[in-house]
Design a protein around this motif. Structure first.
Motif: not given
Length: 251
Positions: A148-149, A196, A199-200
């Protein structure tokens, strides 16, 4: 000012009208590439350096098993191969990801600018240092950042870089890459990369349609990414231009 190469380099220092004209003259020879065309292939040599004027390209390497690693995305204003005039051959490839226009700048002209004591030469060195900074961040991505980062950092960095050349109106920028492209750039599987990204989106940080990214919450995305933009060296731009001020405000 419409020359993105000039706009990027003026993040370092302001040019005179004559210096801007010189850069315009250096970018008059142009070639258009179709998606997936090599701008310069791994193992190839060219007497010219290539500057992206429109579209999007990537640095990549193909491994023996056929897998691909994308090391950097290149946008308008980026030099594809500043080092080619001192190397026998390229040690990686640069390919267009969309219809892309690149200017051909002679290697001799690049040598002249880098060797002379001028603002143009200093700005070229600054551009090289920021390119290396971007590459170092990708190393950190693969070595230490969670998925995610990692993706948040890349998307936020792209917002800053597009702002540097005035191409991020309403915090929206072109990012027409596939799920596989994103995976190849982040070291994740396509499924993991897509989840991912979802999710953002679900957290209201970004919106995307497969062709563009809109950053809905820049502060939130920056926090998730744990972004520190010192590697882009934009500490001077707020003194120079409105575009620079908007870019540096994100760092």
């Amino acid at each position: 000012m419409s020359n993105p190469w000039t706009m990027k380099m003026e993040m370092f220092t302001a040019f005179s009208a004559q210096e801007r004209l010189r850069l315009d003259e250096l970018t008059t020879r142009q070639v258009t590439y179709a998606p997936r065309d090599d701008i310069i292939a791994d193992g190839a040599h060219s007497p010219d350096c290539h500057v992206v004027l429109s579209g999007m390209a990537c640095r990549y390497k193909i491994l023996r098993d056929g897998s691909r690693q994308i090391m950097a995305f290149l946008i308008p204003g980026d030099l594809c191969d500043a080092e080619i005039f001192v190397l026998k051959v390229m040690d990686h490839g640069v390919a267009a990801m969309t219809p892309t226009v690149a200017a051909l700048v002679s290697g001799q002209a690049m040598k002249d600018m880098l060797r002379e004591n001028s603002r143009l030469g200093e700005a070229l060195w600054w551009g090289t240092m920021t390119d290396l900074g971007v590459l170092r961040e990708r190393i950190i991505d693969h070595g230490r950042r969670k998925a995610k980062e990692r993706i948040a950092h890349m998307l936020y960095e792209m917002l800053v870089r597009y702002r540097m050349v005035g191409l991020a109106a309403d915090d929206t920028y072109d990012f027409p890459i596939t799920q596989v492209d994103l995976a190849d750039a982040t070291g994740l599987t396509p499924v993991h990369a897509n989840r991912t990204l979802q999710k953002l989106r679900a957290e209201g940080l970004i919106a995307s349609n497969g062709k563009t990214i809109r950053v809905l919450d820049p502060a939130g995305l920056k926090k998730v990414a744990q972004f520190n933009g010192e590697y882009l060296h934009l500490d001077r731009v707020h003194e120079l231009t409105e575009v620079g001020a908007r870019a540096s405000s994100l760092v």
